[in-house]
Enzyme design. Structure first.
Site, PDB file in Angstrom:
ATOM      1  N   CYS A 159     -49.578  10.719  89.637  1.00  0.00           N
ATOM      2  CA  CYS A 159     -50.003   9.318  89.647  1.00  0.00           C
ATOM      3  C   CYS A 159     -51.513   9.197  89.696  1.00  0.00           C
ATOM      4  CB  CYS A 159     -49.351   8.615  90.841  1.00  0.00           C
ATOM      5  SG  CYS A 159     -49.773   6.889  90.948  1.00  0.00           S
ATOM      6  N   GLU A 190     -46.510 -20.708  87.729  1.00  0.00           N
ATOM      7  CA  GLU A 190     -45.748 -21.892  88.153  1.00  0.00           C
ATOM      8  C   GLU A 190     -44.549 -22.143  87.232  1.00  0.00           C
ATOM      9  OE1 GLU A 190     -47.657 -25.784  87.820  1.00  0.00           O
ATOM     10  OE2 GLU A 190     -49.059 -24.963  86.356  1.00  0.00           O
ATOM     11  N   HIS A 250     -50.863 -25.024  90.564  1.00  0.00           N
ATOM     12  CA  HIS A 250     -51.250 -25.591  89.281  1.00  0.00           C
ATOM     13  C   HIS A 250     -52.756 -25.506  89.079  1.00  0.00           C
ATOM     14  CE1 HIS A 250     -50.647 -28.030  85.764  1.00  0.00           C
ATOM     15  NE2 HIS A 250     -51.657 -28.782  86.132  1.00  0.00           N
ATOM     16  N   TYR A 263     -41.901   3.610  78.452  1.00  0.00           N
ATOM     17  CA  TYR A 263     -43.069   2.819  78.827  1.00  0.00           C
ATOM     18  C   TYR A 263     -44.381   3.556  78.593  1.00  0.00           C
ATOM     19  CZ  TYR A 263     -43.775   5.142  83.400  1.00  0.00           C
ATOM     20  OH  TYR A 263     -44.049   6.041  84.389  1.00  0.00           O
ATOM     21  N   CYS A 318     -50.374   6.848  86.758  1.00  0.00           N
ATOM     22  CA  CYS A 318     -50.635   5.418  86.997  1.00  0.00           C
ATOM     23  C   CYS A 318     -52.115   5.052  87.042  1.00  0.00           C
ATOM     24  CB  CYS A 318     -50.032   4.975  88.327  1.00  0.00           C
ATOM     25  SG  CYS A 318     -48.742   6.002  89.017  1.00  0.00           S
ATOM     26  N   LYS A 328     -54.290   5.808  83.833  1.00  0.00           N
ATOM     27  CA  LYS A 328     -53.688   4.956  82.792  1.00  0.00           C
ATOM     28  C   LYS A 328     -54.156   3.519  82.947  1.00  0.00           C
ATOM     29  CE  LYS A 328     -50.093   2.911  83.623  1.00  0.00           C
ATOM     30  NZ  LYS A 328     -48.667   3.122  83.737  1.00  0.00           N
ATOM     31  N   GLU A 348     -47.412   1.976  76.456  1.00  0.00           N
ATOM     32  CA  GLU A 348     -48.719   1.766  77.098  1.00  0.00           C
ATOM     33  C   GLU A 348     -49.829   2.481  76.338  1.00  0.00           C
ATOM     34  OE1 GLU A 348     -47.263   1.181  81.727  1.00  0.00           O
ATOM     35  OE2 GLU A 348     -47.832   3.166  81.071  1.00  0.00           O
TER      36      GLU A 348
HETATM   37  C1  LIG Z   1     -48.735   8.719  82.051  1.00  0.00           C
HETATM   38  C2  LIG Z   1     -47.975   8.293  83.276  1.00  0.00           C
HETATM   39  C3  LIG Z   1     -48.109   7.015  83.753  1.00  0.00           C
HETATM   40  C4  LIG Z   1     -47.420   6.597  84.873  1.00  0.00           C
HETATM   41  N1  LIG Z   1     -47.578   5.316  85.299  1.00  0.00           N
HETATM   42  C5  LIG Z   1     -46.920   4.891  86.390  1.00  0.00           C
HETATM   43  C6  LIG Z   1     -47.107   3.563  86.862  1.00  0.00           C
HETATM   44  O1  LIG Z   1     -47.834   2.765  86.281  1.00  0.00           O
HETATM   45  N2  LIG Z   1     -46.436   3.193  87.973  1.00  0.00           N
HETATM   46  C7  LIG Z   1     -45.606   4.057  88.651  1.00  0.00           C
HETATM   47  O2  LIG Z   1     -45.023   3.664  89.661  1.00  0.00           O
HETATM   48  N3  LIG Z   1     -45.406   5.316  88.214  1.00  0.00           N
HETATM   49  C8  LIG Z   1     -46.047   5.751  87.110  1.00  0.00           C
HETATM   50  N4  LIG Z   1     -45.881   7.049  86.682  1.00  0.00           N
HETATM   51  C9  LIG Z   1     -44.912   7.917  87.385  1.00  0.00           C
HETATM   52  C10 LIG Z   1     -45.507   8.521  88.670  1.00  0.00           C
HETATM   53  O3  LIG Z   1     -46.719   9.148  88.369  1.00  0.00           O
HETATM   54  C11 LIG Z   1     -44.509   9.501  89.266  1.00  0.00           C
HETATM   55  O4  LIG Z   1     -43.269   8.859  89.436  1.00  0.00           O
HETATM   56  C12 LIG Z   1     -44.977  10.032  90.622  1.00  0.00           C
HETATM   57  O5  LIG Z   1     -46.224  10.654  90.524  1.00  0.00           O
HETATM   58  C13 LIG Z   1     -43.943  11.016  91.166  1.00  0.00           C
HETATM   59  O6  LIG Z   1     -44.385  11.549  92.371  1.00  0.00           O
HETATM   60  P1  LIG Z   1     -43.860  12.966  92.871  1.00  0.00           P
HETATM   61  O7  LIG Z   1     -44.364  13.112  94.274  1.00  0.00           O
HETATM   62  O8  LIG Z   1     -42.427  13.117  92.621  1.00  0.00           O
HETATM   63  O9  LIG Z   1     -44.562  14.061  91.926  1.00  0.00           O
HETATM   64  P2  LIG Z   1     -46.052  14.253  91.443  1.00  0.00           P
HETATM   65  O10 LIG Z   1     -46.909  13.104  91.758  1.00  0.00           O
HETATM   66  O11 LIG Z   1     -45.957  14.691  90.028  1.00  0.00           O
HETATM   67  O12 LIG Z   1     -46.575  15.452  92.336  1.00  0.00           O
HETATM   68  C14 LIG Z   1     -46.078  16.750  92.217  1.00  0.00           C
HETATM   69  C15 LIG Z   1     -47.161  17.727  92.645  1.00  0.00           C
HETATM   70  O13 LIG Z   1     -46.587  19.015  92.845  1.00  0.00           O
HETATM   71  C16 LIG Z   1     -47.499  20.003  92.387  1.00  0.00           C
HETATM   72  N5  LIG Z   1     -46.714  21.216  92.127  1.00  0.00           N
HETATM   73  C17 LIG Z   1     -45.745  21.404  91.197  1.00  0.00           C
HETATM   74  N6  LIG Z   1     -45.209  22.639  91.319  1.00  0.00           N
HETATM   75  C18 LIG Z   1     -45.863  23.248  92.361  1.00  0.00           C
HETATM   76  C19 LIG Z   1     -45.751  24.534  92.986  1.00  0.00           C
HETATM   77  N7  LIG Z   1     -44.812  25.429  92.608  1.00  0.00           N
HETATM   78  N8  LIG Z   1     -46.598  24.823  94.010  1.00  0.00           N
HETATM   79  C20 LIG Z   1     -47.525  23.909  94.436  1.00  0.00           C
HETATM   80  N9  LIG Z   1     -47.647  22.694  93.890  1.00  0.00           N
HETATM   81  C21 LIG Z   1     -46.826  22.355  92.868  1.00  0.00           C
HETATM   82  C22 LIG Z   1     -48.086  19.364  91.143  1.00  0.00           C
HETATM   83  O14 LIG Z   1     -49.316  19.973  90.789  1.00  0.00           O
HETATM   84  C23 LIG Z   1     -48.235  17.915  91.586  1.00  0.00           C
HETATM   85  O15 LIG Z   1     -49.506  17.666  92.142  1.00  0.00           O
HETATM   86  C24 LIG Z   1     -46.577   7.511  85.566  1.00  0.00           C
HETATM   87  C25 LIG Z   1     -46.433   8.820  85.095  1.00  0.00           C
HETATM   88  C26 LIG Z   1     -47.115   9.210  83.975  1.00  0.00           C
HETATM   89  C27 LIG Z   1     -46.970  10.629  83.482  1.00  0.00           C
END
Ligand SMILES: Cc1cc2nc3c(=O)[nH]c(=O)nc-3n(C[C@H](O)[C@H](O)[C@H](O)COP(=O)(O)OP(=O)(O)OC[C@H]3O[C@@H](n4cnc5c(N)ncnc54)[C@H](O)[C@@H]3O)c2cc1C
Length: 452
Positions: free
Chosen positions: A42, A441, A436, A176, A47, A50, A180
């Site tokens: 994110c 509204e 308004h 989406y 997010c 973006k 976007e």
């Molecule tokens: C282009 C794009 C736009 C988006 N826009 C939106 C939006 O507008 N609104 C919204 O709500 N959501 C949005 N999302 C979705 C949102 O980013 C994800 O749903 C959210 O980040 C998920 O969180 P998470 O904690 O599951 O994983 P992540 O945030 O992906 O975090 C996972 C972390 O684990 C780390 N990792 C992975 N494997 C290992 C390992 N073996 N050892 C150590 N570290 C590791 C990764 O490096 C990463 O930092 C968007 C996603 C994308 C790709």
């Protein structure tokens, strides 16, 4: 048996950081491993960056509309490297904030790739660590179909770091992220086409919303091509790309951007050393309380593939921390009525059921709809129109869904989500006074159903 940590979180993204911080706040000894970037998808490639690009792209409309209000200035010029450098600086600042949040809450931060060695053991940077509970919060990764030349395509991961804005872009996908980025590239001045293999993009959204957005994007000059797909991509002698479609047509471009879904990030995670099982879509299988089939290991966020949104990962993180370390405050997570936005230009926002879903679920559906030219645009040349729609249960009068396509719709629908969560009826909407003059509204002044 004693362990080094009470909780070892793999992944410092939205869900992992939230779980770690709250667990530490509840008195647990917590470690977080992060291999790439603090804040996860994110903050770094999702997010946040973006939204900066969407803001940037919207200035194209703002400059055009300003003349209707008497403003004139020179020919606007856009500089992609400036936007990217400013975005990178802000994200670096956010990475620092995430680091402080973790460290100040007493969490041990371990930077490197974490691999499971067993139900209670993790290896990172050659060191073994033990924990009573392990939380997999490793997120997802873009998936590009296996076609010849796929290595020439980019995904959202790379798009945020392009050195220059491509002159021509083919965006592939119907979700989406595709919509976007098509708006971003087009708004910033690239000649943009969006290709999607089915009839219409944004499956699952309300039909009127999908159709309205299609019309608005086409009005702006975005080239939308449905029922089409790329068969192969080749590099041309001049450095440009040639995409050959499945129907044989050839499209010359400078960039092919794929947003065709995301897979769970399980690379070299060591799941084979545990009893963790995957579901039929390849995501980690968890129960209602986020436990995997290995009792000491939990998982949340994009890697479980339920609802891939940051606020959902945050809520899941909170639920896991409570369940493990403050069970008296644990509540099962309610996945109903999750509001979402699509930051296309114009924006979409929605909460609750689409008209199609409401009918499928057997409701006696009443639909209220309003389409209008936003007041701000009436002094300009822009012909953009806003759509607002309410889906109401004819029997109970409960509002089942609110949908909007138009400026700032995410800001408007967030408030309506509270009303729906509280079980608001259409009568309550009707009895609510408007502010308004606003677009919002309109949501409390729609009186006559358009179809039932
Ligand atoms: C282009 C794009 C736009 C988006 N826009 C939106 C939006 O507008 N609104 C919204 O709500 N959501 C949005 N999302 C979705 C949102 O980013 C994800 O749903 C959210 O980040 C998920 O969180 P998470 O904690 O599951 O994983 P992540 O945030 O992906 O975090 C996972 C972390 O684990 C780390 N990792 C992975 N494997 C290992 C390992 N073996 N050892 C150590 N570290 C590791 C990764 O490096 C990463 O930092 C968007 C996603 C994308 C790709």
């Amino acid at each position: 048996m004693s362990y080094e940590f009470d909780l070892f979180v793999i992944g410092a993204g939205s869900g992992g950081v939230r779980a770690a911080r709250f667990a530490a706040g509840f008195g647990a000894k917590v470690a977080v491993a992060e291999s790439r970037y603090l804040g996860g998808t994110c903050v770094n490639v999702g997010c946040v960056p973006k939204k900066f690009l969407v803001y940037g792209a919207h200035f194209a409309d703002d400059f055009e509309q300003a003349s209707g209000f008497g403003w004139s200035s020179g020919e606007p010029a856009f500089d992609w490297p400036i936007l990217i450098a400013n975005k990178n600086r802000e994200i670096q600042r956010l990475n620092g904030i995430y680091r402080n949040l973790l460290v100040n809450s007493g969490v041990t931060l371990l930077e490197g790739h974490a691999k499971l060695l067993g139900p209670h053991e993790v290896e990172i940077n050659g060191q073994r660590h033990s924990a009573k509970h392990i939380l997999i919060a490793t997120g997802g990764w873009p998936q590009v179909p296996d076609i010849p030349g796929k290595e020439l395509a980019i995904t959202s991961n790379e798009a945020f770091f392009l050195e220059q804005l491509p002159k021509r872009v083919l965006v592939v996908g119907g979700g989406y992220i595709a919509v976007e980025f098509a708006s971003i590239f087009h708004g910033l001045g690239a000649e943009t086409s969006l290709l999607y293999r089915k009839d219409l993009f944004l499956r699952g959204f309300d039909g009127a919303v999908r159709k309205h957005l299609k019309e608005e994007l086409e009005k702006k000059g975005l080239d939308l091509q449905f029922n089409t797909d790329i068969a192969r991509i080749e590099r041309q002698a001049d450095g440009s790309l040639l995409a050959t479609l499945k129907d044989g047509r050839e499209l010359a471009t400078d960039c092919v951007f794929y947003a065709t879904g995301r897979r769970p990030m399980l690379d070299n995670l060591g799941l084979e050393n545990t009893g963790v099982e995957l579901n039929d879509k390849g995501f980690i299988q968890v129960n209602e309380q986020f436990a995997t089939s290995e009792p000491s290991i939990l998982a949340l966020g994009d890697v479980i593939g339920r609802v891939q949104l940051t606020p959902v990962a945050l809520a899941e993180g909170m639920a896991v921390a409570r369940r493990l370390f403050k069970p008296e405050e644990y509540r099962t997570l309610d996945y109903s009525l999750i509001p979402t936005a699509v930051f296309s230009l114009p924006n979409i926002a929605t909460v609750g059921l689409s008209e199609e879903q409401a009918r499928e679920e057997g409701y006696e559906v009443k639909v209220f709809e309003s389409r209008f030219r936003p007041m701000k645009l009436t002094l300009t040349e822009s012909q953009e129109r806003t759509l607002m729609k309410l889906v109401v249960d004819g029997k109970t009068d409960k509002v089942l869904g609110c949908h909007m396509v138009g400026p700032e719709s995410g800001e408007i629908v967030q408030g309506l989500a509270v009303a729906l969560k509280a079980g608001a009826t259409k009568r309550i909407f009707d009895e609510t006074l408007g502010i308004h003059p606003t677009a919002a509204e309109e949501f409390v002044t729609m009186r006559t159903p358009v179809g039932s």
